[in-house]
Design an enzyme around this catalytic site. Structure first.
Site, mmCIF file in Angstrom:
data_model
loop_
_atom_site.group_PDB
_atom_site.id
_atom_site.type_symbol
_atom_site.label_atom_id
_atom_site.label_comp_id
_atom_site.label_asym_id
_atom_site.label_seq_id
_atom_site.Cartn_x
_atom_site.Cartn_y
_atom_site.Cartn_z
ATOM 1 N N ASP A 1 7.081 -6.582 9.259
ATOM 2 C CA ASP A 1 7.032 -6.164 7.781
ATOM 3 C C ASP A 1 7.927 -6.681 6.988
ATOM 4 O OD1 ASP A 1 6.003 -4.020 8.884
ATOM 5 O OD2 ASP A 1 7.651 -2.815 9.497
ATOM 6 N N ASP B 1 8.357 -0.131 15.086
ATOM 7 C CA ASP B 1 9.377 -0.242 14.144
ATOM 8 C C ASP B 1 10.713 0.003 14.834
ATOM 9 O OD1 ASP B 1 7.548 -1.093 12.147
ATOM 10 O OD2 ASP B 1 7.309 0.718 11.340
#
Length: 154
Positions: free
Chosen positions: A133, A114
């Protein structure tokens, strides 16, 4: 199903290219943080071993890989057995491509890479996310919105 496959493939490739660029080229894994448009957009490296926002981080990566693959299979089955139109297929492709992008991260890195961090208006976001995501979130939302009772849709 061709639409689902194209969208899933596009999201998967885009997700993996951005992760490679950020992790390997920009070396965010070492640098940890790069200001882009502070405070609105920054690159903040986070290795997520759990699910959204790092929840259940103590679980094995194999559990999350299995969960993601079951979800992918269920979404593909749903679209195949109850087709609702183009937007449902696009939504399914977003969800499938994003889920598979994060599965690959778990296989390669042991965790999901991330790196996008957005804050605004005095709120500092402590979490990071990635292209996969975003696609999973939009895809899941779209699957709910664009998948209705086929009798009503007809």
């Amino acid at each position: 199903m061709r639409t689902v496959a194209w969208v899933a493939g596009l999201i998967f490739v885009l997700d993996q290219i951005t992760k490679y660029w950020v992790v390997q080229v920009l070396d965010l894994k070492t640098v940890r943080s790069i200001e882009v448009l502070p405070p609105y957009l920054n690159l903040e490296m986070a290795w997520n071993t759990g699910i959204n926002f790092g929840a259940f981080a103590g679980a094995s990566k194999w559990i999350w890989i299995a969960v993601a693959l079951v979800i992918v299979a269920a979404v593909l089955w749903w679209v195949r057995t109850d087709p609702q139109g183009r937007w449902q297929k696009i939504s399914a492709g977003l969800l499938v491509g994003g889920a598979l992008g994060n599965v690959i991260d778990r296989l390669i890195y042991g965790a999901v890479a991330d790196f996008l961090n957005m804050s605004c208006c005095g709120f500092t976001n402590p979490t990071s996310f990635n292209v996969a995501d975003i696609a999973v979130f939009i895809g899941a939302f779209g699957m709910v919105v664009f998948s209705g009772d086929s009798k009503k849709a007809a």
